[in-house]
Design a protein around this motif. Sequence first.
Motif, short mmCIF file in Angstrom:
data_model
loop_
_atom_site.label_atom_id
_atom_site.label_comp_id
_atom_site.label_asym_id
_atom_site.label_seq_id
_atom_site.Cartn_x
_atom_site.Cartn_y
_atom_site.Cartn_z
N THR B 624 0.86 -1.17 0.00
CA THR B 624 0.00 0.00 0.00
C THR B 624 0.90 1.23 0.00
O THR B 624 1.80 1.33 0.83
CB THR B 624 -0.90 -0.02 1.23
OG1 THR B 624 -1.62 -1.24 1.22
CG2 THR B 624 -1.86 1.13 1.22
N VAL B 625 0.68 2.14 -0.96
CA VAL B 625 1.55 3.32 -1.02
C VAL B 625 0.90 4.52 -0.36
O VAL B 625 1.58 5.40 0.13
CB VAL B 625 1.94 3.67 -2.47
CG1 VAL B 625 2.81 2.58 -3.05
CG2 VAL B 625 0.73 3.92 -3.33
N ASP B 661 -8.48 15.05 8.09
CA ASP B 661 -7.64 13.87 7.93
C ASP B 661 -7.97 12.77 8.93
O ASP B 661 -7.39 11.69 8.90
CB ASP B 661 -6.17 14.27 8.05
CG ASP B 661 -5.80 15.23 6.94
OD1 ASP B 661 -6.27 15.01 5.81
OD2 ASP B 661 -5.08 16.22 7.20
N ALA B 662 -8.91 13.06 9.80
CA ALA B 662 -9.32 12.00 10.73
C ALA B 662 -10.33 11.06 10.07
O ALA B 662 -10.60 9.98 10.58
CB ALA B 662 -9.95 12.61 11.98
N ILE B 663 -10.87 11.49 8.94
CA ILE B 663 -11.88 10.67 8.29
C ILE B 663 -11.20 9.54 7.52
O ILE B 663 -10.28 9.77 6.75
CB ILE B 663 -12.71 11.54 7.31
CG1 ILE B 663 -13.47 12.60 8.08
CG2 ILE B 663 -13.63 10.69 6.47
CD1 ILE B 663 -14.64 12.07 8.87
N ASP B 664 -11.65 8.35 7.79
CA ASP B 664 -11.07 7.18 7.15
C ASP B 664 -11.48 7.12 5.69
O ASP B 664 -12.62 7.38 5.34
CB ASP B 664 -11.57 5.94 7.90
CG ASP B 664 -10.92 4.68 7.37
OD1 ASP B 664 -9.68 4.60 7.42
OD2 ASP B 664 -11.65 3.80 6.90
N ALA B 665 -10.53 6.80 4.82
CA ALA B 665 -10.86 6.66 3.41
C ALA B 665 -10.06 5.50 2.84
O ALA B 665 -9.43 4.76 3.57
CB ALA B 665 -10.56 7.96 2.68
N GLY B 666 -10.09 5.37 1.51
CA GLY B 666 -9.55 4.16 0.89
C GLY B 666 -8.03 4.13 0.80
O GLY B 666 -7.36 5.14 0.95
N GLU B 667 -7.49 2.94 0.53
CA GLU B 667 -6.06 2.76 0.38
C GLU B 667 -5.75 2.41 -1.07
O GLU B 667 -6.57 1.83 -1.76
CB GLU B 667 -5.55 1.62 1.27
CG GLU B 667 -5.45 1.98 2.72
CD GLU B 667 -6.81 2.14 3.40
OE1 GLU B 667 -7.70 1.34 3.06
OE2 GLU B 667 -6.99 3.06 4.21
N VAL B 668 -4.56 2.79 -1.50
CA VAL B 668 -4.16 2.49 -2.86
C VAL B 668 -2.82 1.78 -2.82
O VAL B 668 -1.90 2.18 -2.11
CB VAL B 668 -4.06 3.78 -3.69
CG1 VAL B 668 -3.55 3.47 -5.08
CG2 VAL B 668 -5.42 4.45 -3.78
N GLY B 669 -2.74 0.70 -3.60
CA GLY B 669 -1.50 -0.07 -3.65
C GLY B 669 -0.58 0.42 -4.74
O GLY B 669 -0.96 1.23 -5.59
N SER B 670 0.62 -0.11 -4.72
CA SER B 670 1.63 0.28 -5.69
C SER B 670 1.13 0.07 -7.12
O SER B 670 0.71 -1.03 -7.48
CB SER B 670 2.87 -0.57 -5.43
OG SER B 670 3.65 -0.67 -6.56
#
Lengths: 177, 791
Positions: B624-625, B661-670
């Motif tokens: 995850t980047v 920035d406390a709000i959770d959001a999605g992750e992006v991989g390499s």
Amino acid sequence: MGTPDQTRARQNAAEAEMEAVVATHEQALLRYACGMLGDPHAAQDAVQHAFIKLCDRGFPLRMDPPAIRAWLYRATHNAAIDYLRHQKRHTALHESAAREAIPATPPDPDADRRQLVFDCLHQLAPGEQQVLLLRLQEGLPYKTISETTGLPSGTVGRLLHDAVKKLGILIQQAGTL
Amino acid sequence: MKQDVTENLPAYEPVKAALSAPSGAPTRLSDDRRRLILNAARTAAGQTTFADRLARWLDFGVQPVSRYAVLRALVPVAITILMVLGVGGLLMPALSTSRKHAYTEPTLQLRQLALREEKGADRLIAAPSDRPDPSDSSYFFSSSEVAGKVMEETLREEAPAAAPACDVSESSVSSPSVPDGSGTIVIRGLYSNRTAGGRKSALAKYGGGKGAAEGDEDFDGRISDSRSAPAPVAKQKVAAPPAGEALGDRVEEKRLDRDLYSRRKQDAPDNQRLAEQAKVADFKKNQPASRPAAEKKEAAIGGAVSAPSSPSISSTLSADAEAPAKTKSALKPEAPQSSTFRAFGVNPFVEAAQQPFSTFSIDVDSASYTLARNFLNQGKLPPAEAVRTEEIVNYFDYHDTPPGQGLFAVRSEAAPSPFGPGLQLLRIGVKARRLGREENRHAVLTFLVDTSGSMSTPDRLGLIQQSLRLLVDRLAPEDLVALIQFDSHARLTLDYTRAADKARILKAIASIQTSGSTNLEEGMRLAYECARRAFQPGAGNRVLLLSDGAANLGSASAEDILAVVADSRKQGIFCSVYGVGQGGYNDVMLETLANKGDGSYVYLDTLEEARRVFVDDLAATLNTVAADVKIQVEFNPARVKVYRQLGYENRKLRQEDFRNDAIDAGEVGSGQAVTALYELSLVPDAPRGPLGTVRVRYRDLATGRIAEVESPLSENQAQPRPDVSGASFKLAACAAEFAEVLRGSPYAEDGDLAEVAALLRPVALEYALDTRVQELLRLVEKAASLKRDGN
């Protein structure tokens, strides 16, 4: 089971293994048995019995060294108890007379004191004697003592405490007499 | 403590001194005794056969020997015999009826009962699984006999009225059953809220005099109204209004009940439900109720009830406040063998002048596509709730250029929409940088494998085992792997092992067996505990959950489960969710876990998909980047009149949360790319100018810093004609339209899959080497024929 050669090889291996075990433990076991019985010959008998019983468990010995030690102490203890039971009737009759008959040969205060302690020790219950000897004479850790006696180590602690306390009282009484 | 006390006793030291002093005890055994012992050893070693031991026992031998030796020789033999007998006896019945059969048998019986009932009572069937818990007071209250009857009438009315309008899905609902009375009812085909006119009429509606925001308000108002007080609603029902009055209201109430009920039903433990199902079924069998009368009333109200199929009312279905506007269907009650999906509605058109910002959390999942593919490959249309447009669009590679510098590159293109005449389609592609080989962090992976009874089919556990083997093959030697399996309880099958020790890991994977129920909560708890223990800063710490999501022990709600592991999560442990299996599949649970649990969600339908995830895209899967990636599109009201986002319904964020920035959001991989699509209606004859601005905000995991990139949606990126727009654009349009049609979006009412296939064919030629595109074409054609046959 296998050819005679194989059998011989197995026997040799067993002999070597047993020899090592005997060499490792004999001194401590003899000291322990002697402490229990107060008789070098009887002690030798008890230790011999323990080793032979170990042989009957079969070879190779499937135990790790601490377990073997605990096992041997237990076997020696049982043999000693057996011996004591067997001897009880005879010794009880002759004990006091014999001691008076044979004068204390060397006037050695240390030896006297030792004798006193052991005399008092023998008045304790066998379980207490066992724990006391294992801990104070052999210096074994509680864990091994609890393996040997089959008691939880907390119980061993309590037993030891009681034994020392009783022994202290007994010695005091003997000393004042 | 005793020890200390003992050693402090006055007698201790003198006694110890006396005892440990050198005594007259011999230090060696005498030689003859030693010889005796060694002889005994030789004898014992020579006599190892059973016959020898027996002979010695019977005193044929030279020396008496412990009888225990013989017993020891006998015991293994006896145990073996007993085991053979016992295991044989146990296995025979188990073999004759397979585990799976035994597992579903009660359910089957109930189904049969229900079917028998259905024959007798036309549209009303018992739905045993949907029996609410009578201990719940609100149910008890609302289910007095009177209320039960009123409901029954209402429900019966709706069923025929709504059925023709619905070809998308089916949702079944039970009314709260009366403890002494009318039992449980299921409506079929209640699920539909298509607007009559399709895309154009929708546009007219929202683009015209009445703004979309207004529509939203309307919607919100209803939500709050109907949500305000469930208990009063129940009371109203007890008051039993006359049959003809305020029908719409009652429909709403009922649906509210359904929502409440669906939610509580998820809390009810399975076995309790089963037991109650049986009761309900029995009860229904014995009680044919006074139906003829009710049916007459039904005829009387006939026409009035068709109203609920209009979108405004069905929007009240969404009692979940998080769901965005225009929700189609609420929770679908789960039958023991049916899968659970949840629809989040369809984004509406929004007027740019009133709300120029569109903010959402990024979503790189692709589970919905593989789920839909699995359904289509089996000759079934996927349930509408299972289709999430963004996940289908994101499955494909649009060949966006990777960023030259920075972590993300944003690319946008707009062109007339091939499927929405008069509309522009805007495609925004966000592509993350692909990490170099040396940048790949090493991984600390915790496999959390569901080994409950429901996993025992080859398309579940078998596929998982094969997938894990593929993954383990590809790991770097210094990566760490642990394996936890959970059924009724969770256990650590393999503690953290270096991937170099492949044989051990593969052995542990092969040893997995299924049994018992599914205690997902305990599994997650243990997995996170272990992951936390093995946590390595700077490494990719990740829990990989492989399950069908059918949790039935412990807590069964994703939120509760995530709350349990909240602390560990904050430390930076990611969670990837891999779903398998079809019947009894819980999409909602797994999607929420991945969404809220900082991870991705993938559905594995075939080994090829596993290969894609664990072999081809392994770097993206494990590295995850960027985390908490949010996208905000600001439209220029001077150019854009209305816009509508395709998909991302359950990822929507409020405008102000973009920079929170406390709000959770999605992750992006390499190297991963994310695509967002908008349908726009432009202001006619407007002066030239940018269409708007795209901003991407993310936390760079390498540095831990928050960063933001901005890119204009400039005029020249809008292509003049659809036929000259690029292949990637057309591919995105086709994928989106395919998804929109499959999920029965009201804006794709007039959508024709044959048209999609026609547009896709040249694209597929252009991407001849991309098997995914070829497959999409095949699936579109298949879905088109299924739809045709279905109609």
